[in-house]
Design an enzyme around this catalytic site. Structure first.
Site, PDB file in Angstrom:
ATOM      1  CD  GLU A 187       6.253  -3.107  -9.811  1.00  0.00           C
ATOM      2  OE1 GLU A 187       6.088  -2.537  -8.722  1.00  0.00           O
ATOM      3  OE2 GLU A 187       5.771  -4.226 -10.073  1.00  0.00           O
ATOM      4  CD  GLU A 284       2.795  -3.920  -5.521  1.00  0.00           C
ATOM      5  OE1 GLU A 284       2.867  -5.064  -5.968  1.00  0.00           O
ATOM      6  OE2 GLU A 284       3.519  -2.983  -5.921  1.00  0.00           O
TER       7      GLU A 284
END
Length: 308
Positions: A187, A284
């Site tokens: 990420e 998220e």
């Protein structure tokens, strides 16, 4: 009375006590708008805590509420820290409701000092041990993906040396994951929320994944982070496409649900859908509004952004 129904009614009652007539109005509107699940075109994955005013605090009840609204996936960064009994109960609920398990964080992230970038053998071995531990969690939950954050830049080393250190660690981790057909997703995180981290851009993640050259090492393309870090979202998604295994969602500014900020999520979802994406898109982000109305706003935002 079934436990699921009891939890929902208890949660609603608690909310009404705190909100009075406004709470009654909100709950009535919420029930009217939540009569049936929506047929989302993509596998959007809420997280625990997103719908507690409707579903209560029990993780299994929250999963059932998500499924009732039409969500077909779920993600939980902190899943590895939950008890084995809780993991098993959640796995069963997801199987029963046909939900796909999304990412969980595979290792302890050091937010202060360089780890994999340093080339330190002990730090690398610790990371690899945590990857091995995560395999048990993934298999227990029928999960395919786990998040990896590469840590801080080592200011004492040339950036290219750090890149090689990272690639070597990821090659070793991939060799551990490949027999289980599991994938760690790297990420990139933006400079504004996470200053000083090594991995921040999608082209950088693309380069690393190409060098590792493994189905067990791919990109987690977090649309919120990449809007802040680099923009140019659709062209970067296209260029990185064959290395992207997972998406995460959040609008900017504020990191809230789609339709609350500057990102045209309807176009992005339409684009991803048209490319035939079959994976998960993790929600998220925070709710932009507190309480029952905020939870309803999240559900409606995804319906609106999926209307293409």
């Amino acid at each position: 009375m079934k436990r699921r129904s009891f939890i929902k009614k208890s949660a609603a009652a608690s909310t009404l006590v705190g909100l009075g007539s406004q709470g009654i109005t909100a709950l009535t509107k919420s029930k009217n708008d939540l009569n049936s699940g929506y047929n989302f075109k993509l596998k959007f994955a809420p997280h625990l805590g997103m719908f507690t005013h409707h579903a209560g605090k029990d993780p299994v009840d929250q999963l059932h509420f998500m499924a009732d609204q039409g969500f077909t996936a779920f993600e939980d960064n902190g899943m590895k820290k939950r008890t084995i009994d809780t993991q098993k109960a959640m796995a069963k609920a997801m199987t029963d409701r046909g939900m796909t398990m999304g990412v969980f964080v595979a290792h302890k992230i050091d937010w202060k000092t360089p780890t994999l970038t340093s080339g330190n053998a002990a730090k690398r071995e610790k990371f690899l041990d945590e990857i091995k531990e995560s395999i048990e969690v993934a298999l227990r939950l029928n999960a395919k993906w786990m998040t990896v954050v590469l840590g801080f830049i080592d200011m004492k080393q040339d950036f290219n040396y750090q890149t090689e250190h990272v690639i070597e660690a990821l090659k070793q981790a991939s060799a551990i994951l490949e027999p289980h057909k599991l994938t760690m997703v790297l990420e990139p995180l933006n400079f504004y929320n996470h200053p000083g981290l090594f991995l921040s851009k999608s082209p950088q993640a693309y380069q690393i994944c190409k060098a590792v050259n493994s189905p067990s090492c791919k990109i987690l393309f977090d649309i919120y982070h990449q809007q802040i870090q680099e923009g140019n979202l659709l062209p970067n998604i296209n260029t990185c496409w064959d290395e992207i295994a997972y998406f995460q969602i959040g609008d900017n500014p504020g990191r809230h649900e789609p339709t609350t900020g500057e990102i045209n999520y309807k176009n992005i979802f339409k684009h991803i859908y048209a490319k035939g994406y079959q994976g998960v898109l993790g929600m998220e982000h925070k709710n932009s509004i507190e309480g029952i109305n905020g939870e309803l706003a999240v559900i409606n935002a995804y319906k609106e952004a999926s209307n293409f």
